[in-house]
Design an enzyme around this catalytic site. Structure first.
Site, PDB file in Angstrom:
ATOM      1  N   ASP A 127       9.249   2.681  -0.565  1.00  0.00           N
ATOM      2  CA  ASP A 127       8.416   3.380   0.148  1.00  0.00           C
ATOM      3  C   ASP A 127       8.794   3.040   1.871  1.00  0.00           C
ATOM      4  O   ASP A 127       8.318   1.895   2.080  1.00  0.00           O
ATOM      5  CB  ASP A 127       6.955   2.940  -0.397  1.00  0.00           C
ATOM      6  CG  ASP A 127       5.982   3.564   0.634  1.00  0.00           C
ATOM      7  OD1 ASP A 127       6.331   4.302   1.494  1.00  0.00           O
ATOM      8  OD2 ASP A 127       4.887   3.488   0.325  1.00  0.00           O
ATOM      9  N   LYS A 149       5.291  10.394   8.222  1.00  0.00           N
ATOM     10  CA  LYS A 149       4.947  11.021   9.205  1.00  0.00           C
ATOM     11  C   LYS A 149       6.100  11.005  10.349  1.00  0.00           C
ATOM     12  O   LYS A 149       6.040  11.951  11.291  1.00  0.00           O
ATOM     13  CB  LYS A 149       3.755  10.437   9.938  1.00  0.00           C
ATOM     14  CG  LYS A 149       3.375   8.970   9.907  1.00  0.00           C
ATOM     15  CD  LYS A 149       2.105   8.696   9.588  1.00  0.00           C
ATOM     16  CE  LYS A 149       2.071   7.326   9.202  1.00  0.00           C
ATOM     17  NZ  LYS A 149       1.508   6.682   7.958  1.00  0.00           N
ATOM     18  N   TYR A 179       1.069  -1.173  -0.010  1.00  0.00           N
ATOM     19  CA  TYR A 179       0.064   0.079  -0.024  1.00  0.00           C
ATOM     20  C   TYR A 179       1.001   1.126  -0.049  1.00  0.00           C
ATOM     21  O   TYR A 179       1.943   1.306   0.786  1.00  0.00           O
ATOM     22  CB  TYR A 179      -0.908   0.139   0.991  1.00  0.00           C
ATOM     23  CG  TYR A 179      -1.954   1.322   1.399  1.00  0.00           C
ATOM     24  CD1 TYR A 179      -3.205   1.328   0.571  1.00  0.00           C
ATOM     25  CD2 TYR A 179      -1.542   2.287   2.270  1.00  0.00           C
ATOM     26  CE1 TYR A 179      -3.921   2.344   0.863  1.00  0.00           C
ATOM     27  CE2 TYR A 179      -2.307   3.217   2.441  1.00  0.00           C
ATOM     28  CZ  TYR A 179      -3.492   3.353   1.469  1.00  0.00           C
ATOM     29  OH  TYR A 179      -4.312   4.540   2.063  1.00  0.00           O
TER      30      TYR A 179
HETATM   31  N1  HOZ Z   1      -4.059   2.631   6.392  1.00  0.00           N
HETATM   32  C1  HOZ Z   1      -3.227   3.020   7.397  1.00  0.00           C
HETATM   33  C2  HOZ Z   1      -2.066   2.207   7.851  1.00  0.00           C
HETATM   34  N2  HOZ Z   1      -1.676   1.334   6.853  1.00  0.00           N
HETATM   35  C3  HOZ Z   1      -4.040   3.442   8.691  1.00  0.00           C
HETATM   36  C4  HOZ Z   1      -4.713   4.454   8.621  1.00  0.00           C
HETATM   37  C5  HOZ Z   1      -5.429   5.188   9.574  1.00  0.00           C
HETATM   38  O1  HOZ Z   1      -4.815   5.892  10.509  1.00  0.00           O
HETATM   39  O2  HOZ Z   1      -6.566   4.771  10.145  1.00  0.00           O
END
Ligand code: HOZ
Length: 427
Positions: A237, A265, A142
Site C-alpha cells: 500500500d 491522491k 491503515y
Molecule cells: N486518515 C487520514 C490519514 N491517515 C487523514 C484523514 C483526513 O484527511 O482527515
C-alpha cells in the site's frame, strides 16, 4: 469567537463530529480545528487569516507544495473540456504509461477515486486470483476504511479509539489476520495455521498510519520470500509512500517487487484519485479483461488525470526533488534531535526521506505496541504549542508528517525553533 470556531459549531449540527474525516476534528489534541481557506507553496491559511507552515501536505501528495503552478495550469486547461465523461480518454492512457514507467512492478494499472477504493479492489483481485479468502495485515497499518481493513487499524481508527470498527461483520473480520509489524515469525505462524487459505499480505512498506514506522532490515524481503514460498500475493500500500520516498516509491527504495501496489491522491496531484496495479497476469483478471468486477464512472476523471499527470511528469523529469526532500528531512530531524539533547529529552524520532514522526516515548518504535506507549496527552499539548507558533502538524500521534520541496532551509529552521520552544513549554 473565531471564524473557525463558528464554522465548527455549525458543522457539528450538520456533519457527524463536524468533519468529513475524523482525525481533522482535533479530538486527539484538544481545541478547535482550524478551518483552512487556502494554501500556497509551504503555507496553509485559515479562515481567520492565520498562516501556518504546512507539515501534512494533504497527508502526502503535495510533495511539490500547494498549488504548484504546472498542476494549476494543467487543471485550468482541462476544465475547458468539461469535467467528467464516464468514457475513456487519452489522458488515462498517458497516466497508465507513466505509472508503469515510474513503478516497474506495475505492469498494468486501473485508476479509481481514492486509496480506500484501491485497497478494496486490490484484495478482491488477490482473492479472485488465488481462490483464497484470508488476508494478513499488520497491527496499526491503515488501508482506508474498507471493512476488511478496520481490524487493528491505525490512523483515525486508533486515534478515535476504534481500531476494530463496529459495523464490520464477524465473518469479514475472521478473514483478516493480523501480525505485529516487523515480526516475520508471527507472519510465518499465521501462514502455517492457515495453510493454503491466505490470498495476500498487505502492508504499508514504510508505515505512515501509526506514525512513521520503518521496516527493519530483512523484513520486506522476508515477506517477499514467504509470499513466494506459499503462493501468497504481496501487496504494497503505497498511498502515502508512492512517488514520495522515491520516484518508484518505497519498493524502489528497498528493492522489493510486490505483486500488487495501491496508490493514492498523489497521482491526482492531490485530487481524489487512487489506483491499483501490478503483475500483468494478475491484473488481467480484472473486468472486462477478466471476471473480477470493479468499476466507476468517476475513475480516470479527466481533471484529476490532468493534475496528476502534471505532477508525476514533474517528478519523473526532476530527480533532484528527491535529493532535496532528503536534505529537508535530515535538516529538520537533526534539528529536533539537537533540541532534545539540549533539553535532556530522549523521545523517539522515526524518519525516512520526507516522512517523520516524533513519538512522545523513549522506547524505539518499530510496531503498534511501541507506538502506543507514547504519552498522548503530552502529544496533544505539543501539537497545540506548535500550532500556536504557526506550524501545522498532523493532529494525532498516530500519523506521519510529510515535507514538501516548497519548504526552504529557513522555514525548516523555523520549525526546529518552534519545536524546541514547544517542547520547553509542555515538558
Ligand atoms: N486518515 C487520514 C490519514 N491517515 C487523514 C484523514 C483526513 O484527511 O482527515
Amino acid at each position: 469567537m473565531t471564524t473557525s470556531e463558528q464554522l465548527f459549531e455549525k458543522a457539528k449540527t450538520l456533519i457527524p463530529g463536524g468533519v468529513n474525516s475524523p482525525v481533522r476534528a482535533f479530538r486527539a489534541v484538544g481545541g478547535n480545528p482550524v478551518f483552512i481557506k487556502s494554501a500556497k507553496g509551504p503555507y496553509l491559511f485559515d479562515e481567520d487569516g492565520n498562516r501556518y507552515i504546512e507539515l501534512i501536505n494533504s497527508w502526502g501528495p503535495m510533495v511539490l507544495g500547494h498549488a504548484f503552478e504546472p498542476v494549476e495550469d494543467a487543471v485550468r486547461e482541462a476544465i475547458q473540456h468539461s469535467f467528467s465523461f464516464g468514457a475513456p480518454t487519452r489522458k488515462e492512457v498517458e497516466m497508465a504509461e507513466l505509472i508503469t514507467e515510474m513503478v516497474p512492478s506495475v505492469e498494468m494499472v486501473r485508476m479509481v477515486n481514492s486509496g480506500t477504493e484501491a485497497t478494496m479492489a486490490a484484495i478482491r483481485v488477490a482473492r479472485g486470483f488465488t481462490g483464497r479468502d484470508k488476508l494478513i495485515k499488520f497491527e496499526g497499518c491503515y488501508h482506508g476504511h474498507g471493512d476488511s481493513f478496520l481490524i487493528a487499524a491505525g490512523s483515525g481508527a486508533i486515534t478515535m479509539g476504534t481500531p476494530d470498527s463496529p459495523g464490520v461483520t464477524k465473518a469479514t473480520a475472521l478473514d483478516t489476520l493480523t501480525a505485529p509489524f516487523n515480526d516475520l515469525h508471527a507472519v510465518e505462524r499465521l501462514i502455517d495455521a492457515n495453510a493454503n487459505q491466505i490470498a495476500a499480505i498487505i502492508l504499508e512498506p514504510v508505515v505512515g498510519n501509526m506514525g512513521c514506522v520503518l521496516p527493519e532490515p530483512g523484513f520486506l524481503q522476508g515477506l517477499r520470500d514467504l509470499c513466494d514460498k506459499h503462493a501468497i500475493l504481496l501487496i504494497f500500500d503505497e498511498v502515502m509512500t508512492g512517488f514520495r520516498l522515491a520516484k518508484g516509491g518505497a519498493q524502489e527504495r528497498f528493492g522489493i517487487r510486490p505483486d500488487l501496489t495501491t496508490m493514492g491522491k498523489i497521482i491526482g496531484g492531490g485530487m481524489p484519485v487512487g489506483a491499483y496495479g501490478g503483475r500483468r497476469d494478475i491484473m488481467s483478471i480484472v473486468s472486462p479483461a477478466g471476471p473480477v468486477y470493479q468499476a466507476g464512472t468517476l475513475s480516470g476523471n479527466p481533471i484529476a488525470m490532468s493534475a496528476g499527470l502534471a505532477m508525476l511528469r514533474h517528478l519523473n523529469d526532476h530527480p533532484e526533488v528527491y535529493a532535496r526532500l532528503e536534505e529537508l528531512g535530515t535538516r529538520l530531524t537533526n534539528g529536533i534531535r539537537a533540541s532534545m539533547v539540549k533539553l535532556g529529552l530522549d523521545f523517539t524520532i522515526n524518519h525516512l526521506g520526507s516522512m517523520y514522526t516524533l513519538f512522545m516515548t523513549e522506547r524505539p518504535v518499530s510496531n503498534f505496541v511501541d507506538a502506543k506507549t507514547s504519552d498522548l496527552p503530552l502529544f496533544g499539548r505539543y501539537f497545540q504549542a506548535m500550532l500556536k507558533r504557526g506550524v501545522y502538524l498532523a493532529p494525532s500521534q498516530f500519523e506521519s508528517l510529510f515535507l514538501s520541496v516548497a519548504l526552504t532551509d529557513e522555514l525548516i529552521d523555523q520549525v526546529s525553533w518552534a519545536n524546541e520552544e514547544a517542547l520547553k513549554e509542555v515538558i
